[in-house]
Write a protein that holds these residues in place. Structure first.
Motif, PDB file in Angstrom:
ATOM      1  N   VAL A 138       0.860  -1.183   0.000  1.00  7.52           N
ATOM      2  CA  VAL A 138       0.000   0.000   0.000  1.00  7.52           C
ATOM      3  C   VAL A 138       0.899   1.237   0.000  1.00  7.52           C
ATOM      4  O   VAL A 138       1.931   1.259   0.660  1.00  7.52           O
ATOM      5  CB  VAL A 138      -0.967  -0.002   1.214  1.00  7.52           C
ATOM      6  N   LYS A 192      -9.385  -5.556   3.143  1.00  2.00           N
ATOM      7  CA  LYS A 192     -10.568  -4.679   3.151  1.00  2.00           C
ATOM      8  C   LYS A 192     -10.424  -3.569   4.195  1.00  2.00           C
ATOM      9  O   LYS A 192     -10.839  -2.438   3.965  1.00  2.00           O
ATOM     10  CB  LYS A 192     -11.830  -5.490   3.430  1.00  2.00           C
ATOM     11  N   GLN A 248      -8.103  -0.985   2.812  1.00  3.38           N
ATOM     12  CA  GLN A 248      -8.775  -0.230   1.769  1.00  3.38           C
ATOM     13  C   GLN A 248      -9.821   0.715   2.347  1.00  3.38           C
ATOM     14  O   GLN A 248     -10.102   1.764   1.768  1.00  3.38           O
ATOM     15  CB  GLN A 248      -9.424  -1.178   0.759  1.00  3.38           C
ATOM     16  N   LYS A 275      -7.109   3.893   1.139  1.00  7.25           N
ATOM     17  CA  LYS A 275      -6.059   3.386   0.253  1.00  7.25           C
ATOM     18  C   LYS A 275      -6.663   2.307  -0.644  1.00  7.25           C
ATOM     19  O   LYS A 275      -6.577   1.126  -0.375  1.00  7.25           O
ATOM     20  CB  LYS A 275      -4.892   2.813   1.066  1.00  7.25           C
ATOM     21  N   LYS A 276      -7.316   2.742  -1.722  1.00  6.11           N
ATOM     22  CA  LYS A 276      -8.047   1.823  -2.592  1.00  6.11           C
ATOM     23  C   LYS A 276      -7.140   0.934  -3.420  1.00  6.11           C
ATOM     24  O   LYS A 276      -7.542  -0.131  -3.866  1.00  6.11           O
ATOM     25  CB  LYS A 276      -8.976   2.597  -3.533  1.00  6.11           C
ATOM     26  N   LYS A 277      -5.887   1.356  -3.655  1.00  5.08           N
ATOM     27  CA  LYS A 277      -4.984   0.557  -4.485  1.00  5.08           C
ATOM     28  C   LYS A 277      -4.172  -0.441  -3.677  1.00  5.08           C
ATOM     29  O   LYS A 277      -3.165  -0.946  -4.151  1.00  5.08           O
ATOM     30  CB  LYS A 277      -4.045   1.470  -5.270  1.00  5.08           C
ATOM     31  N   GLU A 299      -3.039  -3.945  -2.174  1.00  2.00           N
ATOM     32  CA  GLU A 299      -3.095  -5.310  -2.684  1.00  2.00           C
ATOM     33  C   GLU A 299      -2.225  -6.199  -1.816  1.00  2.00           C
ATOM     34  O   GLU A 299      -1.361  -5.718  -1.089  1.00  2.00           O
ATOM     35  CB  GLU A 299      -2.624  -5.366  -4.144  1.00  2.00           C
TER      36      GLU A 299
END
Length: 152
Positions: free
Chosen positions: A35, A81, A84, A88-90, A92
């Motif tokens: 992130v 989740k 996010q 911080k939507k990106k 992974e």
């Protein structure tokens, strides 16, 4: 302590079979997430959000590598989740493996110039194929091959 839990579960399950189902014990695991972390505020927000999760034992945030490491009895999808949800939507799951664990680190899809030092992306192309041509050539000129001197 284990014997008491067993006896407790045994007697409660024999009397209340339909009411109570067996508990699933979660496994202790380490979850790594990539992130982008810009400032102290982002770091603090992520750390507070993840450490408040049930089952999280320790949370480490490495701003230089853009990595969050969570140890505990947690589900990787739930941790992702939660990260996010901080904005911080990106985020992974950690997509990198150490450079030394890959047979072909410069293969297409494995080399990533944004990867931290000493890491490359997980890729099918970078893994050595068992019984591939490289293995055959290496065994042809190997010291364990009794016919190697005939070839030379």
């Amino acid at each position: 302590m284990g014997a008491l839990n067993f006896l407790s579960d045994y007697f409660s399950n024999n009397f209340d079979v339909s009411i109570r189902k067996r508990k699933k014990h979660k496994v202790m695991q380490t979850v790594n997430i990539k992130v982008k972390i810009d400032c102290d505020g982002c770091e603090r927000k992520i750390k507070n959000a993840v450490s408040s999760m049930k089952g999280a034992k320790s949370v480490e945030v490495n701003r230089k590598m853009h990595k969050v490491t969570v140890n505990g009895y947690v589900d990787p999808k739930k941790v992702l989740k939660k990260v996010q949800s901080t904005g911080k939507k990106k985020a992974e799951l950690w997509p990198y493996v150490p450079y030394t664990m890959v047979a072909y680190p410069y293969a297409a899809g494995a080399y990533d110039k944004r990867a931290p030092a000493g890491f490359v992306r997980k890729s099918e192309h970078a893994q050595a194929q068992p019984g591939g041509t490289d293995d055959k050539l290496m065994s042809l000129f190997s010291d364990e091959n009794p016919n190697a001197c005939i070839v030379m």
